[in-house]
Design an enzyme around this catalytic site. Structure first.
Site, short mmCIF file in Angstrom:
data_model
loop_
_atom_site.label_atom_id
_atom_site.label_comp_id
_atom_site.label_asym_id
_atom_site.label_seq_id
_atom_site.Cartn_x
_atom_site.Cartn_y
_atom_site.Cartn_z
N THR A 143 -17.21 -112.40 14.38
CA THR A 143 -16.33 -113.36 15.02
C THR A 143 -15.54 -112.70 16.13
O THR A 143 -15.73 -111.52 16.42
CB THR A 143 -15.36 -113.96 13.98
OG1 THR A 143 -14.46 -114.85 14.61
CG2 THR A 143 -14.56 -112.88 13.28
N TYR A 149 -4.34 -100.62 10.38
CA TYR A 149 -4.80 -101.95 9.94
C TYR A 149 -4.78 -102.04 8.42
O TYR A 149 -4.25 -103.00 7.85
CB TYR A 149 -6.20 -102.22 10.49
CG TYR A 149 -6.81 -103.51 9.99
CD1 TYR A 149 -6.42 -104.73 10.52
CD2 TYR A 149 -7.76 -103.50 8.98
CE1 TYR A 149 -6.97 -105.91 10.06
CE2 TYR A 149 -8.31 -104.67 8.50
CZ TYR A 149 -7.92 -105.88 9.04
OH TYR A 149 -8.45 -107.05 8.58
N ASP A 192 3.08 -118.93 16.94
CA ASP A 192 2.85 -117.50 17.11
C ASP A 192 3.50 -116.82 15.91
O ASP A 192 4.72 -116.87 15.74
CB ASP A 192 3.49 -117.02 18.42
CG ASP A 192 3.25 -115.53 18.68
OD1 ASP A 192 2.91 -114.80 17.74
OD2 ASP A 192 3.40 -115.11 19.84
N LYS A 217 -2.64 -104.44 5.79
CA LYS A 217 -3.28 -105.30 4.79
C LYS A 217 -2.90 -104.91 3.37
O LYS A 217 -2.75 -105.77 2.49
CB LYS A 217 -4.81 -105.26 4.96
CG LYS A 217 -5.30 -105.96 6.23
CD LYS A 217 -4.93 -107.43 6.23
CE LYS A 217 -5.56 -108.18 7.40
NZ LYS A 217 -5.15 -109.61 7.43
N SER A 259 -6.84 -111.60 3.76
CA SER A 259 -6.66 -110.15 3.81
C SER A 259 -7.98 -109.54 4.22
O SER A 259 -8.60 -109.97 5.19
CB SER A 259 -6.18 -109.63 2.44
OG SER A 259 -6.01 -108.23 2.46
N SER A 311 -7.82 -120.81 16.80
CA SER A 311 -8.55 -120.94 18.07
C SER A 311 -10.00 -120.50 17.93
O SER A 311 -10.88 -121.00 18.64
CB SER A 311 -7.86 -120.15 19.17
OG SER A 311 -7.78 -118.78 18.84
N GLY A 336 -13.08 -118.26 15.09
CA GLY A 336 -13.39 -117.61 13.83
C GLY A 336 -13.10 -118.38 12.57
O GLY A 336 -13.31 -119.59 12.48
#
Length: 286
Positions: free
Chosen positions: A187, A151, A59, A155, A137, A11, A13
């Site tokens: 973004t 986060y 999703d 990753k 990543s 959607s 970026g």
């Protein structure tokens, strides 16, 4: 028949720019997103440039939507050449402040979504004995950073997951794996990261407050740099992804900027593209 590609999180970026770029490069693109109401930007590009892109709902936290999207592609084309695991979301809070729900969300979107999507496409690529799975990543998948432990943890998990697959799936079934490791990206991802960063409450008055203030000031300073900027545009990262997709012997790991390369060099200097480590592990165990 032209090559096709399934891309998650298109959607905005990097996902949006990748979908457009792959289509311009002659791919049949299946651009997926969680919320189809956010597809206007992509639809405008499709109409403007007459791009061969189908938009599907997917999703990454819901297996039924992943299965449906992949089965739709296979029913139409009978194959899947490239998977781009792009969907993800930024997050910056201490482990103490994050709720259980937030911890699950960060893990699901950034790690388990990659696992579920990869698991779903692998049987088809294995049967056709070809394919390329490219996963977005971050330098945060190699280097832990302040206020980003959840986060970065997700990753790091992505990196270990993909590296492990590469040690035996690649030589056995001719399926390539690549991990894309950008620094900051200007973004909606950055907007998401800021939205999901604690800027009130505990950080405003608690013991973490002075550390967090210093961290945010540093981020702002790097964002304002005009020389070797920390932040790339989504298109710049998408161009790296497109180049990797056309490589017959693609790297396992690739940083997307000089800043990202320098930031991670203590981890990557001996094996920049990650292939030596994979070859060593394959030789050791297989």
């Amino acid at each position: 028949m032209k090559k096709n590609v399934l891309i998650t999180g298109t959607s905005t970026g990097v996902g949006l720019e990748s979908a457009i770029l792959f289509a311009k490069n002659g791919y049949k693109v299946y651009a997926t997103m969680r919320n189809l109401e956010k597809s206007n930007a992509l639809k405008e590009s499709i109409k403007k440039d007459d791009l061969d892109i189908d938009i599907l709902e997917l999703d990454v936290t819901k297996q039924e939507t992943i299965t449906k999207a992949v089965e739709t592609i296979i029913s139409k084309d009978g194959k899947l050449d490239v998977l781009l695991n792009n969907a993800g979301a930024g997050f910056g809070k201490t482990i103490e402040q994050a709720t259980e729900k937030e911890i699950e969300w960060v893990t699901n979107v950034n790690y388990l979504g990659v696992v579920y999507t990869t698991k779903t496409v692998l049987p088809y690529m294995r049967k056709q004995k070809s394919g390329h799975i490219i996963t977005l990543s971050s330098v945060g998948g190699l280097v832990g950073q302040p206020f980003n432990e959840l986060y970065c943890g997700a990753k790091f998990a992505v990196e270990g997951f993909i590296e492990s697959l590469a040690t035996y799936v690649s030589p056995s079934f001719n399926i390539n794996f690549s991990i894309i490791e950008p620094g900051g990206i200007s973004t909606e991802f950055m907007t998401s990261a800021i939205k999901n960063t604690a800027v009130k409450g505990e950080f405003a008055t608690g013991e973490y407050a002075p550390i967090f203030q210093k961290y945010m000031e540093g981020n702002q300073q790097r964002a304002n740099e005009t020389s070797e900027s920390t932040y790339q545009t989504p298109l710049q990262v998408a161009e790296v992804i497109a180049e990797i997709s056309n490589n017959e012997q693609p790297p396992l790991r690739v940083r997307t900027s000089a800043w990202a390369e320098d930031f991670t060099k203590l981890k990557t200097a001996l094996d920049p593209d990650g292939l030596k480590q994979v070859q060593q592990i394959t030789k050791t165990f297989l």
